[in-house]
Write a protein that holds these residues in place. Structure first.
Motif, PDB file in Angstrom:
ATOM      1  N   GLN A 120       0.833  -1.210   0.000  1.00  0.00           N
ATOM      2  CA  GLN A 120       0.000   0.000   0.000  1.00  0.00           C
ATOM      3  C   GLN A 120       0.864   1.255   0.000  1.00  0.00           C
ATOM      4  O   GLN A 120       0.593   2.216  -0.736  1.00  0.00           O
ATOM      5  CB  GLN A 120      -0.911   0.006   1.225  1.00  0.00           C
ATOM      6  CG  GLN A 120      -2.062  -0.967   1.183  1.00  0.00           C
ATOM      7  CD  GLN A 120      -3.028  -0.729   2.334  1.00  0.00           C
ATOM      8  OE1 GLN A 120      -3.355   0.407   2.669  1.00  0.00           O
ATOM      9  NE2 GLN A 120      -3.500  -1.810   2.951  1.00  0.00           N
ATOM     10  N   LEU A 121       1.881   1.272   0.833  1.00  0.00           N
ATOM     11  CA  LEU A 121       2.767   2.430   0.907  1.00  0.00           C
ATOM     12  C   LEU A 121       3.465   2.654  -0.430  1.00  0.00           C
ATOM     13  O   LEU A 121       3.587   3.797  -0.900  1.00  0.00           O
ATOM     14  CB  LEU A 121       3.784   2.231   2.028  1.00  0.00           C
ATOM     15  CG  LEU A 121       3.216   2.315   3.448  1.00  0.00           C
ATOM     16  CD1 LEU A 121       4.149   1.636   4.449  1.00  0.00           C
ATOM     17  CD2 LEU A 121       2.967   3.765   3.856  1.00  0.00           C
TER      18      LEU A 121
ATOM     19  N   THR B 207      -7.120  14.769   2.767  1.00  0.00           N
ATOM     20  CA  THR B 207      -8.071  13.738   3.186  1.00  0.00           C
ATOM     21  C   THR B 207      -7.291  12.475   3.512  1.00  0.00           C
ATOM     22  O   THR B 207      -6.540  11.975   2.676  1.00  0.00           O
ATOM     23  CB  THR B 207      -9.076  13.435   2.063  1.00  0.00           C
ATOM     24  OG1 THR B 207      -9.763  14.632   1.692  1.00  0.00           O
ATOM     25  CG2 THR B 207     -10.088  12.393   2.522  1.00  0.00           C
ATOM     26  N   ILE B 208      -7.479  11.952   4.713  1.00  0.00           N
ATOM     27  CA  ILE B 208      -6.785  10.739   5.120  1.00  0.00           C
ATOM     28  C   ILE B 208      -7.635   9.531   4.737  1.00  0.00           C
ATOM     29  O   ILE B 208      -8.768   9.389   5.203  1.00  0.00           O
ATOM     30  CB  ILE B 208      -6.512  10.732   6.633  1.00  0.00           C
ATOM     31  CG1 ILE B 208      -5.671  11.952   7.013  1.00  0.00           C
ATOM     32  CG2 ILE B 208      -5.802   9.450   7.053  1.00  0.00           C
ATOM     33  CD1 ILE B 208      -5.478  12.118   8.504  1.00  0.00           C
ATOM     34  N   ILE B 209      -7.088   8.697   3.887  1.00  0.00           N
ATOM     35  CA  ILE B 209      -7.783   7.465   3.524  1.00  0.00           C
ATOM     36  C   ILE B 209      -6.967   6.281   4.021  1.00  0.00           C
ATOM     37  O   ILE B 209      -5.734   6.314   4.030  1.00  0.00           O
ATOM     38  CB  ILE B 209      -8.042   7.344   2.011  1.00  0.00           C
ATOM     39  CG1 ILE B 209      -6.739   7.284   1.223  1.00  0.00           C
ATOM     40  CG2 ILE B 209      -8.907   8.502   1.522  1.00  0.00           C
ATOM     41  CD1 ILE B 209      -6.920   6.933  -0.241  1.00  0.00           C
ATOM     42  N   GLY B 210      -7.661   5.259   4.478  1.00  0.00           N
ATOM     43  CA  GLY B 210      -7.002   4.041   4.925  1.00  0.00           C
ATOM     44  C   GLY B 210      -7.642   2.850   4.254  1.00  0.00           C
ATOM     45  O   GLY B 210      -8.779   2.925   3.779  1.00  0.00           O
TER      46      GLY B 210
ATOM     47  N   LEU C  77      -7.374  -0.172  -1.445  1.00  0.00           N
ATOM     48  CA  LEU C  77      -6.747   1.121  -1.727  1.00  0.00           C
ATOM     49  C   LEU C  77      -6.830   1.454  -3.205  1.00  0.00           C
ATOM     50  O   LEU C  77      -7.047   2.621  -3.576  1.00  0.00           O
ATOM     51  CB  LEU C  77      -5.292   1.100  -1.258  1.00  0.00           C
ATOM     52  CG  LEU C  77      -4.518   2.409  -1.444  1.00  0.00           C
ATOM     53  CD1 LEU C  77      -5.139   3.540  -0.633  1.00  0.00           C
ATOM     54  CD2 LEU C  77      -3.041   2.227  -1.060  1.00  0.00           C
ATOM     55  N   LYS C  78      -6.681   0.448  -4.059  1.00  0.00           N
ATOM     56  CA  LYS C  78      -6.759   0.688  -5.501  1.00  0.00           C
ATOM     57  C   LYS C  78      -8.158   1.133  -5.922  1.00  0.00           C
ATOM     58  O   LYS C  78      -8.315   1.751  -6.980  1.00  0.00           O
ATOM     59  CB  LYS C  78      -6.352  -0.577  -6.261  1.00  0.00           C
ATOM     60  CG  LYS C  78      -4.857  -0.854  -6.207  1.00  0.00           C
ATOM     61  CD  LYS C  78      -4.490  -2.097  -7.010  1.00  0.00           C
ATOM     62  CE  LYS C  78      -2.986  -2.304  -7.039  1.00  0.00           C
ATOM     63  NZ  LYS C  78      -2.593  -3.508  -7.818  1.00  0.00           N
TER      64      LYS C  78
ATOM     65  N   ALA D 214     -11.140   7.048  -6.400  1.00  0.00           N
ATOM     66  CA  ALA D 214     -12.458   7.605  -6.089  1.00  0.00           C
ATOM     67  C   ALA D 214     -12.363   8.993  -5.485  1.00  0.00           C
ATOM     68  O   ALA D 214     -13.306   9.794  -5.597  1.00  0.00           O
ATOM     69  CB  ALA D 214     -13.208   6.668  -5.143  1.00  0.00           C
ATOM     70  N   THR D 215     -11.241   9.314  -4.838  1.00  0.00           N
ATOM     71  CA  THR D 215     -11.103  10.655  -4.245  1.00  0.00           C
ATOM     72  C   THR D 215     -11.079  11.743  -5.308  1.00  0.00           C
ATOM     73  O   THR D 215     -11.359  12.904  -5.005  1.00  0.00           O
ATOM     74  CB  THR D 215      -9.813  10.742  -3.406  1.00  0.00           C
ATOM     75  OG1 THR D 215      -8.669  10.565  -4.258  1.00  0.00           O
ATOM     76  CG2 THR D 215      -9.796   9.699  -2.308  1.00  0.00           C
TER      77      THR D 215
END
Length: 348
Positions: free
Chosen positions: A38-39, A307-310, A317-318, A323-324
């Motif tokens: 993810q990172l 915006t923090i997404i997790g 995550l993909k 979507a953001t």
């Protein structure tokens, strides 16, 4: 070239991406291999802003205390440190976290110094770019509470002492910038006033919940933070998965709320389901998914610095990161406001 814009943060020299990768699932729902993937994925897409905390993974327990920071720290060893904007937090008192410095009992000088030294060790770095007080030590409503109760007043470390301690960390080079989290207008005003009066470091941001079910930031904090030049790092843009719409069709859908029911008490309130349904219907009427509507809305707000997404997995995550970028046109924003006026902040 990254599709994501960058924004200045507070009065600092930091220029942060409009999306930040949150890591509170790392070490609980997300194993190390997936967390590092993810990172890597975030960084490949221009997201070099990483948020963590000493108390993560979440839900908190003694076995996973510090796990998220440690996972990020091992990933950080493969990166150019100066290319990463790293934020973490010190846990405060008033919560049952006995495994963190015995409580912690306060956010005094000794606790903050011990916390930052522990975070630096786990993160395997010499400095933290943004060091945040995870929640106020003083009495105030937080994490789903919605009323201030003066009868719950208790002794606490003064804001001046907390700010002076943060100033020490900046002078020592352990921290570049200081910030808050889960704050209210009074706290923001006090931290900025004392910083200006005493020549201490100014807070650059506050990390608060903000989403379609909780727009309370707009009522007092938006003006305060605008006038004091404090950025909003908006967390829970999907309201613990509610705004993805997945719980509308299957109340037992996989997720944090079904795995740990106690974890989402903020959302166990009247009108949450009705509001989520209304937003989901609106999204589909505009050929969007509920996730696209929710994330696009938060990113579109003028006061949101990032915006923090997790995500619990790389595959998730993909889905959420693109979507953001969903554009929000005037007609859609007007329809969102109409729903908001009908179901005003059902999950404050």
């Amino acid at each position: 070239m990254s599709l994501f814009k960058r924004h200045p943060l507070g009065r600092s020299e930091l220029n942060i991406p409009e999306i930040c990768l949150g890591t509170m699932t790392f070490g609980e729902q997300t194993d190390e291999a997936d967390a590092h993937a993810q990172l890597d994925y975030a960084l490949e897409h221009g997201i070099n802003f990483i948020d963590t905390a000493e108390m993560y993974a979440v839900p908190t327990r003694v076995e996973t205390y510090g796990a998220s920071e440690a996972i990020v720290g091992r990933w950080l060893q493969r990166q150019s440190r100066d290319k990463i904007i790293l934020a973490t937090k010190v846990a405060g008192p008033a919560r049952s976290l006995e495994w963190i410095r015995g409580g912690p009992l306060s956010m005094d000088r000794a606790n903050i110094h011990a916390a930052v030294d522990g975070s630096l060790q786990r993160l395997q770095t010499d400095y933290i770019d943004i060091y945040q007080l995870h929640w106020p030590e003083r009495n105030q409503p937080m994490f789903g509470q919605w009323q201030f109760d003066p009868e719950k007043e208790r002794a606490c470390t003064s804001i001046r002492e907390q700010l002076e301690t943060l100033g020490e960390l900046v002078r020592e080079g352990k921290v570049r910038h200081v910030a808050l989290s889960n704050e209210h207008p009074w706290g923001i005003s006090q931290f900025t006033r004392l910083a200006d009066e005493l020549g201490l470091p100014r807070i650059v941001s506050t990390q608060n919940a903000y989403n379609l079910l909780n727009r309370t930031y707009e009522y007092g904090l938006a003006e305060t933070c605008h006038r004091e030049q404090v950025g909003l790092l908006a967390y829970s843009p999907l309201a613990f998965g509610h705004l993805s719409g997945k719980y509308l069709t299957d109340s037992a859908a996989p997720g944090r709320l079904t795995r740990w029911p106690f974890f989402g008490q903020r959302y166990a309130k009247p009108n949450v389901t009705a509001a989520v349904q209304a937003y989901a219907d609106l999204a589909r009427n505009h050929a969007l998914t509920p996730t696209q509507l929710a994330l696009g809305f938060v990113r579109s707000r003028w006061f949101v610095a990032s915006t923090i997404i997790g995500a619990s997995s790389l595959s998730q995550l993909k889905e959420t990161l693109p979507a953001t970028l969903t554009p929000m046109h005037a007609e859609l924003l007007e329809a969102i406001d109409a729903i908001h006026l009908r179901y005003t902040n059902p999950a404050p």
